[in-house]
Design a protein around this motif. Structure first.
Motif, PDB file in Angstrom:
ATOM      1  N   THR A 147       0.798  -1.221   0.000  1.00 22.72           N
ATOM      2  CA  THR A 147       0.000   0.000   0.000  1.00 22.72           C
ATOM      3  C   THR A 147       0.829   1.269   0.000  1.00 22.72           C
ATOM      4  OG1 THR A 147      -0.104   0.008   2.425  1.00 22.72           O
ATOM      5  CG2 THR A 147      -1.834  -1.189   1.247  1.00 22.72           C
ATOM      6  N   ASN A 148       2.076   1.167   0.422  1.00 21.84           N
ATOM      7  CA  ASN A 148       2.950   2.334   0.562  1.00 21.84           C
ATOM      8  C   ASN A 148       2.313   3.383   1.478  1.00 21.84           C
ATOM      9  OD1 ASN A 148       5.279   3.801   0.161  1.00 21.84           O
ATOM     10  ND2 ASN A 148       4.499   4.842  -1.668  1.00 21.84           N
ATOM     11  N   MET A 149       1.720   2.901   2.561  1.00 23.09           N
ATOM     12  CA  MET A 149       1.111   3.804   3.530  1.00 23.09           C
ATOM     13  C   MET A 149       1.252   3.224   4.928  1.00 23.09           C
ATOM     14  SD  MET A 149      -3.034   3.270   3.222  1.00 23.09           S
ATOM     15  CE  MET A 149      -3.049   4.163   1.674  1.00 23.09           C
ATOM     16  N   LYS A 150       0.908   4.028   5.903  1.00 21.48           N
ATOM     17  CA  LYS A 150       1.013   3.612   7.286  1.00 21.48           C
ATOM     18  C   LYS A 150      -0.118   2.661   7.646  1.00 21.48           C
ATOM     19  CE  LYS A 150       1.697   5.619  11.892  1.00 21.48           C
ATOM     20  NZ  LYS A 150       1.746   6.895  12.658  1.00 21.48           N
ATOM     21  N   ILE A 151       0.219   1.521   8.280  1.00 23.38           N
ATOM     22  CA  ILE A 151      -0.771   0.541   8.712  1.00 23.38           C
ATOM     23  C   ILE A 151      -0.563   0.291  10.201  1.00 23.38           C
ATOM     24  CG2 ILE A 151      -1.691  -1.780   8.419  1.00 23.38           C
ATOM     25  CD1 ILE A 151      -0.737  -1.785   5.586  1.00 23.38           C
ATOM     26  N   GLU A 152      -1.619   0.467  10.972  1.00 22.87           N
ATOM     27  CA  GLU A 152      -1.579   0.263  12.416  1.00 22.87           C
ATOM     28  C   GLU A 152      -2.443  -0.936  12.790  1.00 22.87           C
ATOM     29  OE1 GLU A 152       0.345   1.896  14.295  1.00 22.87           O
ATOM     30  OE2 GLU A 152       0.627   3.933  13.541  1.00 22.87           O
ATOM     31  N   VAL A 153      -2.228  -1.461  13.993  1.00 26.77           N
ATOM     32  CA  VAL A 153      -3.012  -2.588  14.513  1.00 26.77           C
ATOM     33  C   VAL A 153      -3.594  -2.167  15.854  1.00 26.77           C
ATOM     34  CG1 VAL A 153      -2.994  -4.994  15.236  1.00 26.77           C
ATOM     35  CG2 VAL A 153      -1.547  -4.251  13.326  1.00 26.77           C
ATOM     36  N   ALA A 154      -4.917  -2.278  15.994  1.00 22.21           N
ATOM     37  CA  ALA A 154      -5.606  -1.919  17.235  1.00 22.21           C
ATOM     38  C   ALA A 154      -5.990  -3.191  17.980  1.00 22.21           C
ATOM     39  CB  ALA A 154      -6.848  -1.088  16.931  1.00 22.21           C
ATOM     40  N   CYS A 155      -5.593  -3.276  19.256  1.00 27.19           N
ATOM     41  CA  CYS A 155      -5.843  -4.483  20.052  1.00 27.19           C
ATOM     42  C   CYS A 155      -7.194  -4.462  20.752  1.00 27.19           C
ATOM     43  CB  CYS A 155      -4.734  -4.677  21.078  1.00 27.19           C
ATOM     44  SG  CYS A 155      -3.090  -4.860  20.347  1.00 27.19           S
ATOM     45  N   ASP A 156      -7.755  -3.266  20.979  1.00 21.61           N
ATOM     46  CA  ASP A 156      -9.051  -3.164  21.639  1.00 21.61           C
ATOM     47  C   ASP A 156      -9.725  -1.872  21.199  1.00 21.61           C
ATOM     48  OD1 ASP A 156      -7.823  -1.085  23.164  1.00 21.61           O
ATOM     49  OD2 ASP A 156      -7.116  -2.579  24.604  1.00 21.61           O
ATOM     50  N   ALA A 157     -10.937  -1.638  21.726  1.00 23.67           N
ATOM     51  CA  ALA A 157     -11.713  -0.478  21.297  1.00 23.67           C
ATOM     52  C   ALA A 157     -11.031   0.839  21.667  1.00 23.67           C
ATOM     53  CB  ALA A 157     -13.116  -0.535  21.903  1.00 23.67           C
ATOM     54  N   GLU A 158     -10.420   0.904  22.842  1.00 25.19           N
ATOM     55  CA  GLU A 158      -9.793   2.152  23.264  1.00 25.19           C
ATOM     56  C   GLU A 158      -8.564   2.463  22.427  1.00 25.19           C
ATOM     57  OE1 GLU A 158      -9.139   5.690  24.962  1.00 25.19           O
ATOM     58  OE2 GLU A 158     -10.939   4.432  25.095  1.00 25.19           O
ATOM     59  N   SER A 159      -7.730   1.457  22.167  1.00 20.92           N
ATOM     60  CA  SER A 159      -6.561   1.711  21.326  1.00 20.92           C
ATOM     61  C   SER A 159      -6.984   2.064  19.904  1.00 20.92           C
ATOM     62  CB  SER A 159      -5.647   0.481  21.310  1.00 20.92           C
ATOM     63  OG  SER A 159      -6.293  -0.634  20.712  1.00 20.92           O
ATOM     64  N   LEU A 160      -8.103   1.495  19.448  1.00 22.65           N
ATOM     65  CA  LEU A 160      -8.617   1.848  18.132  1.00 22.65           C
ATOM     66  C   LEU A 160      -9.018   3.320  18.078  1.00 22.65           C
ATOM     67  CD1 LEU A 160      -9.525   1.083  15.293  1.00 22.65           C
ATOM     68  CD2 LEU A 160     -11.692   0.294  16.266  1.00 22.65           C
ATOM     69  N   ARG A 161      -9.708   3.779  19.120  1.00 25.55           N
ATOM     70  CA  ARG A 161     -10.092   5.194  19.189  1.00 25.55           C
ATOM     71  C   ARG A 161      -8.870   6.104  19.153  1.00 25.55           C
ATOM     72  NH1 ARG A 161     -13.521   8.308  22.313  1.00 25.55           N
ATOM     73  NH2 ARG A 161     -11.996   8.126  23.981  1.00 25.55           N
ATOM     74  N   GLN A 162      -7.852   5.737  19.907  1.00 29.86           N
ATOM     75  CA  GLN A 162      -6.643   6.560  19.958  1.00 29.86           C
ATOM     76  C   GLN A 162      -5.899   6.569  18.640  1.00 29.86           C
ATOM     77  OE1 GLN A 162      -4.320   5.185  23.288  1.00 29.86           O
ATOM     78  NE2 GLN A 162      -5.874   5.710  24.807  1.00 29.86           N
ATOM     79  N   LEU A 163      -5.850   5.430  17.974  1.00 28.04           N
ATOM     80  CA  LEU A 163      -5.156   5.355  16.682  1.00 28.04           C
ATOM     81  C   LEU A 163      -5.899   6.155  15.617  1.00 28.04           C
ATOM     82  CD1 LEU A 163      -4.054   1.601  16.598  1.00 28.04           C
ATOM     83  CD2 LEU A 163      -2.571   3.607  16.804  1.00 28.04           C
ATOM     84  N   VAL A 164      -7.212   6.073  15.614  1.00 26.74           N
ATOM     85  CA  VAL A 164      -7.998   6.841  14.644  1.00 26.74           C
ATOM     86  C   VAL A 164      -7.806   8.336  14.879  1.00 26.74           C
ATOM     87  CG1 VAL A 164     -10.327   7.391  13.867  1.00 26.74           C
ATOM     88  CG2 VAL A 164      -9.682   5.019  14.241  1.00 26.74           C
ATOM     89  N   ALA A 165      -7.870   8.737  16.156  1.00 27.76           N
ATOM     90  CA  ALA A 165      -7.693  10.154  16.493  1.00 27.76           C
ATOM     91  C   ALA A 165      -6.299  10.642  16.098  1.00 27.76           C
ATOM     92  CB  ALA A 165      -7.949  10.387  17.979  1.00 27.76           C
ATOM     93  N   ALA A 166      -5.281   9.816  16.330  1.00 28.42           N
ATOM     94  CA  ALA A 166      -3.912  10.216  15.984  1.00 28.42           C
ATOM     95  C   ALA A 166      -3.723  10.314  14.484  1.00 28.42           C
ATOM     96  CB  ALA A 166      -2.924   9.213  16.576  1.00 28.42           C
ATOM     97  N   ALA A 167      -4.443   9.484  13.723  1.00 27.55           N
ATOM     98  CA  ALA A 167      -4.309   9.512  12.266  1.00 27.55           C
ATOM     99  C   ALA A 167      -4.859  10.798  11.674  1.00 27.55           C
ATOM    100  CB  ALA A 167      -5.032   8.304  11.655  1.00 27.55           C
ATOM    101  N   PHE A 168      -5.833  11.398  12.345  1.00 31.59           N
ATOM    102  CA  PHE A 168      -6.404  12.651  11.858  1.00 31.59           C
ATOM    103  C   PHE A 168      -5.622  13.836  12.397  1.00 31.59           C
ATOM    104  CE2 PHE A 168     -10.488  10.146  11.397  1.00 31.59           C
ATOM    105  CZ  PHE A 168     -10.421  10.131  10.023  1.00 31.59           C
TER     106      PHE A 168
END
Length: 248
Positions: free
Chosen positions: A227-248
């Motif tokens: 993809t030539n882009m950043k890919i993250e892995v979220a282990c739970d709902a809270e880490s998912l929220r934080q990763l989404v927020a950080a991506a924006f």
């Protein structure tokens, strides 16, 4: 002696023929500065007027807007031309979610509450990678500014990544046939830029702990190069929220 228009006589005794000594020379209108009280200032001369464009042109490195330049004035060194993309998202960031079943789906409208992120558009949910691919192929690509973050389940991640690679490269031969998938749009902007697509970050949701090592290995060995882009892995709902927020 007649005074110029608007000039008042001095206070005190007016010189007469009986006064000793020669009379003072008459003051010209150019040499007379009436002691007026200017708004915001004390007595004295008026404030210095703003510099005109012709005066600014004499300063080294000064940049004068073209609307104020005289037709025959000295040319100011122009700034390098900026190539603007044909599509710049004005509505703000967008959250995409591609997963057949997601526990957070009913909570998507308030998913980012408390993170300080304000989405420009409503989140989009795709229950199959084919629907995400159709949406992606309809979006501009090329010299653009990506604005979307894609959250995907592990099963949906590989097909979504392949669609992103196809949108970047223009090669769709490795995708599954889909009669409803539109053709890719023409590249926008000038040549020489890395081809961008609407998505700039992928986040994979980890539903079971035993998936972790396998997903991380795929991201490093296949996902990022594909993809030539950043890919993250979220282990739970809270880490998912934080990763989404950080991506924006």
């Amino acid at each position: 002696t007649l005074l110029p228009r608007g000039v008042e006589p001095y206070e005190g005794t007016t010189p007469s023929s009986s006064s000793t000594g020669p009379p003072p020379p008459p003051m010209s209108q150019q040499s007379y500065v009436p002691q007026q009280r200017w708004e915001g200032h004390g007595p004295g001369p008026p404030p210095v007027p703003p510099m005109s464009a012709s005066m600014l042109m004499q300063w080294p490195g000064a940049k004068v807007p073209s609307a104020h330049q005289q037709p025959h004035s000295q040319t100011v060194t122009s700034l390098p031309q900026v190539v603007e993309s044909e599509w710049t998202p004005s509505s703000g960031p967008q959250l995409l979610w591609c997963e057949a079943v997601t526990a957070e789906l009913d909570e998507l409208p308030g998913f980012l509450n408390g993170t300080g992120v304000r989405l420009g558009e409503e989140p989009l949910h795709f229950d199959a990678p084919t629907k995400f691919s159709r949406w992606l192929f309809e979006q501009p690509r090329g010299n653009i500014m990506p604005s979307a973050v894609l959250v995907s389940g592990w099963r949906e991640t590989k097909p979504c990544a392949m669609a992103i690679r196809a949108a970047r490269s223009g090669e769709v031969g490795q995708l599954r046939p889909d009669a409803r998938r539109p053709d890719l749009r023409q590249l926008s902007g000038s040549e020489g830029f890395e081809v961008q697509v609407a998505v700039h970050t992928m986040i994979i949701t980890l539903r079971t702990p035993d998936q972790r090592d396998r997903i991380l290995s795929w991201v490093e060995q296949e996902g990022n190069p594909m993809t030539n882009m950043k890919i993250e892995v979220a282990c739970d709902a809270e880490s998912l929220r934080q990763l989404v927020a950080a991506a924006f």
